[in-house]
Design a protein around this motif. Structure first.
Motif, short mmCIF file in Angstrom:
data_model
loop_
_atom_site.label_atom_id
_atom_site.label_comp_id
_atom_site.label_asym_id
_atom_site.label_seq_id
_atom_site.Cartn_x
_atom_site.Cartn_y
_atom_site.Cartn_z
N ASP A 3 0.84 -1.20 0.00
CA ASP A 3 0.00 0.00 0.00
C ASP A 3 0.87 1.25 0.00
OD1 ASP A 3 -2.39 -1.42 0.07
OD2 ASP A 3 -2.42 -1.47 2.25
N PRO A 4 0.47 2.28 -0.72
CA PRO A 4 1.23 3.54 -0.70
C PRO A 4 0.93 4.32 0.58
CG PRO A 4 -0.70 3.77 -2.08
CD PRO A 4 -0.65 2.33 -1.64
N GLY A 5 1.79 5.26 0.88
CA GLY A 5 1.53 6.22 1.95
C GLY A 5 0.97 7.48 1.32
N ILE A 6 -0.05 8.05 1.93
CA ILE A 6 -0.67 9.27 1.39
C ILE A 6 -0.54 10.36 2.44
CG2 ILE A 6 -2.76 10.32 0.47
CD1 ILE A 6 -3.62 7.49 -0.38
N GLY A 7 0.15 11.45 2.06
CA GLY A 7 0.38 12.56 2.96
C GLY A 7 -0.83 13.46 3.11
N THR A 8 -0.76 14.40 4.03
CA THR A 8 -1.87 15.31 4.31
C THR A 8 -2.18 16.23 3.13
OG1 THR A 8 -0.37 16.89 5.34
CG2 THR A 8 -1.47 15.31 6.80
N THR A 9 -1.21 16.45 2.24
CA THR A 9 -1.43 17.29 1.06
C THR A 9 -1.91 16.48 -0.14
OG1 THR A 9 0.87 17.07 0.39
CG2 THR A 9 0.30 18.97 1.80
N GLY A 10 -2.04 15.16 0.06
CA GLY A 10 -2.48 14.31 -1.04
C GLY A 10 -1.34 13.69 -1.83
#
Length: 93
Positions: A3-10
């Protein structure tokens, strides 16, 4: 693929078996790519200090700055750094 990591900025961060850690913007644009030199089969962990922790197949845990794609200056694990926190990207294989 992990699974990828998704940051708060998308922004999306992911490693692949090609040994690369990738960063993409919300629209899919390339932000940066970092050659880790060994396959990645783990999902990245995104930390509050904007660093990314990623494990590699050769047993390393690498801390990367999510903005620059370089080694992070963090209290977490820092592959290739000494106790004075000196290093460069050239220490990665």
């Amino acid at each position: 693929m992990p699974d990828p990591g998704i940051g708060t900025t998308g922004n999306v961060y992911f490693g692949l078996v090609d040994g690369m850690l990738y960063a993409r913007g919300p629209s899919g644009n390339v932000l940066w790519e970092l050659n880790l030199g060994t396959p990645v089969h783990t999902s990245p962990a995104l930390l509050p200090d904007n660093s990314i922790l990623i494990g590699t197949d050769d047993g390393r845990l690498i801390s990367v700055d999510s903005n620059s794609g370089g080694l992070a200056n963090t209290d977490g694990p820092m592959t290739g750094r000494d106790l004075q926190r000196r290093s460069s990207q050239s220490l990665l294989p």
